[in-house]
Design a protein around this motif. Structure first.
Motif, short mmCIF file in Angstrom:
data_model
loop_
_atom_site.label_atom_id
_atom_site.label_comp_id
_atom_site.label_asym_id
_atom_site.label_seq_id
_atom_site.Cartn_x
_atom_site.Cartn_y
_atom_site.Cartn_z
N TYR A 177 24.15 51.81 -23.15
CA TYR A 177 24.29 51.64 -23.87
C TYR A 177 24.98 51.59 -25.56
O TYR A 177 25.23 50.37 -25.66
CB TYR A 177 25.23 52.64 -23.74
CG TYR A 177 26.28 54.00 -24.88
CD1 TYR A 177 25.51 55.69 -24.95
CD2 TYR A 177 27.19 53.67 -25.92
CE1 TYR A 177 26.10 56.42 -25.57
CE2 TYR A 177 27.35 54.74 -26.56
CZ TYR A 177 26.95 56.17 -26.32
OH TYR A 177 27.61 56.57 -27.18
N PRO A 178 24.64 51.96 -27.28
CA PRO A 178 24.06 53.64 -27.07
C PRO A 178 22.37 53.33 -27.11
O PRO A 178 21.61 52.30 -26.84
CB PRO A 178 24.08 54.24 -28.44
CG PRO A 178 24.00 52.20 -28.98
CD PRO A 178 24.23 51.56 -27.96
N LEU A 179 21.54 54.18 -26.55
CA LEU A 179 20.22 54.42 -26.68
C LEU A 179 19.30 54.35 -27.96
O LEU A 179 19.15 55.70 -28.71
CB LEU A 179 19.70 55.86 -25.41
CG LEU A 179 20.06 55.16 -23.99
CD1 LEU A 179 19.93 56.87 -23.59
CD2 LEU A 179 19.99 54.50 -23.75
N THR A 180 18.99 52.93 -28.69
CA THR A 180 18.83 52.60 -29.90
C THR A 180 17.65 52.02 -29.35
O THR A 180 17.54 51.57 -28.57
CB THR A 180 19.48 52.81 -30.40
OG1 THR A 180 20.10 50.81 -30.18
CG2 THR A 180 20.83 53.62 -30.86
N ILE A 181 16.74 52.05 -30.67
CA ILE A 181 15.03 51.49 -30.89
C ILE A 181 16.20 49.51 -31.12
O ILE A 181 15.27 49.48 -29.75
CB ILE A 181 14.61 51.88 -31.84
CG1 ILE A 181 13.96 52.68 -31.79
CG2 ILE A 181 13.16 50.22 -31.94
CD1 ILE A 181 13.08 53.06 -30.82
N GLN A 182 16.92 50.05 -31.34
CA GLN A 182 17.73 48.03 -30.81
C GLN A 182 17.76 47.81 -29.99
O GLN A 182 17.63 46.51 -29.52
CB GLN A 182 18.71 48.32 -32.21
CG GLN A 182 18.06 48.15 -33.55
CD GLN A 182 18.22 49.59 -34.59
OE1 GLN A 182 18.07 50.39 -33.25
NE2 GLN A 182 17.59 50.14 -35.50
N SER A 183 18.43 48.67 -28.92
CA SER A 183 18.90 48.06 -27.67
C SER A 183 17.76 47.95 -26.48
O SER A 183 17.94 47.23 -25.52
CB SER A 183 19.46 49.42 -27.09
OG SER A 183 19.84 50.31 -27.11
#
Length: 222
Positions: A151-157
């Protein structure tokens, strides 16, 4: 949000796997085909166990790809997905199991779609495919890890999750390539001989109807 996506995706994966198995069960498949799928799935699954001490180094993906090539996409999917479940009986079941079943099932399908009608086995092409599947398999499992634990669900993560496991994926890819180069052609010859002695059905026709492909068993196997 992450928990919702994780549970939803897990339900979808399990439903898709169940649908394939239910469809296959209703095909009135020849017992010989069921027997060989079960045998090869057990072999592919158990082949993973002795290598458990070496992270990501195992012959399962290689075996699933070759089985899919010889027997076709549908048996390839069933062998791959069943192998994941069977091996986890020894290595541990969990929410990752359906995702492993999906990943190895898709590997079996890809093996069944490549050079299906060719009499020769393209060793180096399959070596490249096996190497690629080391990463594809890892990305599928990384996706499950990402939507479940990150978390959070992002492109970076997501990118960070992929990069975290790239060493394991590379080891998996190397193992796949080595097994394919060293054992691929020989295993194909053995499985093709085995296939000739069994009854198999393949999917043909525009409407997906099942047609009989071979219906003769050699004496001594009945």
């Amino acid at each position: 949000m992450s928990t919702y996506l994780s549970l939803t995706s897990l339900i979808l994966v399990i439903s898709a796997l169940a649908a394939v198995y239910l469809w296959y069960e209703r095909r009135h498949t020849a017992p010989a085909e069921v027997a060989v799928i079960a045998t090869l799935a057990a072999l592919a699954g158990l082949g993973r166990v002795p290598f458990a001490a070496i992270p990501s180094f195992q012959p399962t993906t290689f075996l699933v790809l070759v089985c899919g090539h010889v027997f076709g996409p549908v048996p390839g999917f069933l062998i791959g997905s069943t192998a994941a479940f069977a091996s986890n009986l020894f290595l541990g079941q969990g929410p990752w199991t359906p995702w492993q079943m999906l990943a190895w099932g898709l590997a079996g399908i890809s093996g069944g779609l490549l050079f299906r009608g060719n009499a020769f086995f393209p060793r180096w092409t399959f070596t490249g495919v096996a190497f690629a599947w080391g990463f594809i398999f890892g990305w599928i499992l990384n996706f499950w890890h990402w939507i479940t634990f990150v978390y959070p669900l992002t492109i970076q993560s997501f990118t960070a999750t992929i990069l975290t496991g790239i060493g394991f994926d590379f080891m998996h890819a190397i193992a796949n390539a080595l097994f394919m180069v060293l054992l691929g052609p020989e295993l194909v010859i053995i499985l093709r001989r085995f296939k000739r002695r069994l009854t198999f059905y393949s999917l043909n026709g525009k409407n997906g109807e099942s047609q009989k492909r071979a219906a003769v068993q050699k004496e001594g196997l009945s």
